[in-house]
Design a protein around this motif. Structure first.
Motif, PDB file in Angstrom:
ATOM      1  N   LYS A   1     -44.091  24.644  45.091  1.00 41.39           N
ATOM      2  CA  LYS A   1     -45.805  24.527  45.546  1.00 41.39           C
ATOM      3  C   LYS A   1     -45.761  25.760  44.645  1.00 41.39           C
ATOM      4  N   PRO A   2     -47.164  25.400  44.616  1.00 45.25           N
ATOM      5  CA  PRO A   2     -48.460  26.315  43.687  1.00 45.25           C
ATOM      6  C   PRO A   2     -48.759  27.827  44.725  1.00 45.25           C
ATOM      7  N   SER A   3     -48.605  28.500  44.096  1.00 43.82           N
ATOM      8  CA  SER A   3     -49.178  30.170  43.895  1.00 43.82           C
ATOM      9  C   SER A   3     -50.214  29.787  43.742  1.00 43.82           C
ATOM     10  N   GLY A   4     -51.588  29.843  44.614  1.00 41.03           N
ATOM     11  CA  GLY A   4     -52.937  30.275  43.427  1.00 41.03           C
ATOM     12  C   GLY A   4     -53.468  29.150  42.472  1.00 41.03           C
ATOM     13  N   ILE A   5     -52.882  29.799  41.406  1.00 44.22           N
ATOM     14  CA  ILE A   5     -53.125  28.272  40.172  1.00 44.22           C
ATOM     15  C   ILE A   5     -52.036  28.220  39.692  1.00 44.22           C
ATOM     16  N   GLU A   6     -50.988  29.239  40.177  1.00 43.20           N
ATOM     17  CA  GLU A   6     -49.456  29.159  39.060  1.00 43.20           C
ATOM     18  C   GLU A   6     -48.634  28.770  40.033  1.00 43.20           C
ATOM     19  N   GLY A   7     -46.913  28.106  39.115  1.00 43.40           N
ATOM     20  CA  GLY A   7     -45.623  28.001  39.830  1.00 43.40           C
ATOM     21  C   GLY A   7     -45.212  28.786  39.463  1.00 43.40           C
ATOM     22  N   GLU A   8     -44.476  29.598  40.556  1.00 41.82           N
ATOM     23  CA  GLU A   8     -43.703  30.018  40.036  1.00 41.82           C
ATOM     24  C   GLU A   8     -42.010  30.226  39.817  1.00 41.82           C
ATOM     25  N   PHE A   9     -41.440  29.202  38.781  1.00 45.74           N
ATOM     26  CA  PHE A   9     -39.677  29.159  39.085  1.00 45.74           C
ATOM     27  C   PHE A   9     -39.102  30.361  38.675  1.00 45.74           C
ATOM     28  N   HIS A  10     -38.022  30.908  39.166  1.00 42.64           N
ATOM     29  CA  HIS A  10     -36.912  32.149  38.996  1.00 42.64           C
ATOM     30  C   HIS A  10     -35.444  31.789  39.042  1.00 42.64           C
ATOM     31  N   ILE A  11     -34.864  32.358  38.466  1.00 40.05           N
ATOM     32  CA  ILE A  11     -33.585  32.542  37.821  1.00 40.05           C
ATOM     33  C   ILE A  11     -33.285  33.785  37.852  1.00 40.05           C
ATOM     34  N   PRO A  12     -32.308  33.418  38.838  1.00 41.56           N
ATOM     35  CA  PRO A  12     -31.819  35.349  39.467  1.00 41.56           C
ATOM     36  C   PRO A  12     -30.668  35.731  38.596  1.00 41.56           C
ATOM     37  N   SER A  13     -30.458  34.781  37.541  1.00 38.93           N
ATOM     38  CA  SER A  13     -29.036  35.535  36.711  1.00 38.93           C
ATOM     39  C   SER A  13     -28.824  34.870  35.983  1.00 38.93           C
TER      40      SER A  13
END
Length: 255
Positions: free
Chosen positions: A75-87
Motif C-alpha cells: 500500500k502507498p505511504s504518501g507518494i511512495e511505496g516502501e519495499f523492505h528486504i530484512p536480510s
C-alpha cells in the motif's frame, strides 16, 4: 446482432483509449535503494518507489531472464511505496523495476535499479604505488589485487564509483591498476575496490581495506626535507663537539 457487436467493439475501444490516456497522465515512478544500491550480505535494505498520490498500491518486479516477476505489493505511504528486504541474500541481487496502479490504470515502469549484494567472496587488497602520500603533480598507481581470479573490478572513491574495468589474470589471481597522472587535491579521499565475475554483475566480493590517499604540497615537502638536513647537520656538529671534548678531557687527565 451486428449492431450490438459494433456497439460493444466501440465501447471497448473507447475504454482502451481512455485507459491509455489516463496512463499517459500518471507520473512515471522512480525506484531507489535507501542509503546505497551496494548492500552487504545479511544487511537490510529498503527500496523506495516514488509515484503519485493517486496510487492505490505499488508493485516491485524483478527481472528473471527475459521475464519479470512480481516480488512484493504494498500500500502507498504518501507518494511512495516502501519495499523492505530484512536480510539480503545472494538471491536478492539483480535488476528491479516498480510500477503502481490507479483505479484500473497502471503507470509505466520505472527505470531499472541494479541491486548489488557484496560480501559474497573474499576481499581484494588495494595499494598505492609508490605511496599513499603523493606530492601534488606527481603520479600514483592504485592497484587492486585478488588471490582468486575475477574478470572485473570496481573502484570507489568516497562511496562513489570512479571506474569499472577488466581485471587481467595475475599469477593464480587477478590484478587491476589505475594510473593517476599529475595528482592534485581533488584526488584526495578514501578508496575501496571490489571484484566480481562479469557473468554475475550484481554479486560482488567484500570491500577491500580502505586506502586513504593524501596529496601534499611540494613546497611543504621541500621545507620538511630542509629541516631534516638541518637537524642532521646539527647532530653531526654535536657529535664532533662531543668527540673534541672527550679528547680534551683525556689529554688533561694524562699529565
Amino acid at each position: 446482432m451486428t449492431h450490438t457487436l459494433s456497439v460493444l467493439l466501440c465501447l471497448g475501444l473507447c475504454l482502451v483509449q481512455r485507459m491509455k490516456a489516463q496512463a499517459d497522465t500518471l507520473p512515471k515512478p522512480s525506484l531507489k535503494a535507501e542509503s546505497s544500491f551496494l548492500v552487504p550480505r545479511g544487511r537490510n535494505v529498503i527500496l523506495r518507489c516514488q509515484g503519485s498520490v493517486q496510487a492505490d498500491f505499488y508493485h516491485l518486479e524483478k527481472e528473471q531472464g527475459s521475464a519479470r516477476t512480481v516480488i512484493m505489493s504494498v500500500k502507498p505511504s504518501g507518494i511512495e511505496g516502501e519495499f523492505h528486504i530484512p536480510s539480503v541474500t545472494e538471491e536478492d541481487a539483480g535488476t528491479y523495476v516498480c510500477l503502481y496502479k490507479h483505479s484500473l490504470v497502471w503507470s509505466e515502469r520505472s527505470d531499472p535499479l541494479e541491486l548489488v549484494v557484496t560480501g559474497l567472496y573474499e576481499p581484494p587488497s588495494l595499494s598505492a604505488l609508490p605511496s599513499s602520500e603523493v606530492a601534488s603533480g606527481h603520479n600514483v598507481t592504485l592497484q587492486c589485487q585478488s588471490e582468486s581470479w575475477y574478470t572485473t573490478y570496481a573502484l570507489y572513491k568516497d562511496g562513489q564509483q570512479i571506474t569499472q574495468d577488466i581485471a587481467p589474470p595475475h599469477g593464480t589471481g587477478s590484478q587491476a591498476k589505475l594510473f593517476i597522472q599529475a595528482v592534485n587535491s581533488t584526488h584526495e579521499g578514501t578508496y575501496q575496490c571490489y571484484t566480481f565475475q562479469i557473468s554475475s554483475p550484481q554479486k560482488w566480493s567484500s570491500s577491500s581495506n580502505p586506502l586513504v590517499l593524501r596529496v601534499t604540497d611540494p613546497a611543504s615537502q621541500d621545507y620538511t626535507m630542509g629541516n631534516l638536513l638541518r637537524l642532521s647537520l646539527a647532530g653531526l656538529l654535536l657529535l664532533l663537539l662531543g668527540v673534541l671534548l672527550a679528547e680534551a678531557w683525556h689529554s688533561q687527565r694524562g699529565p
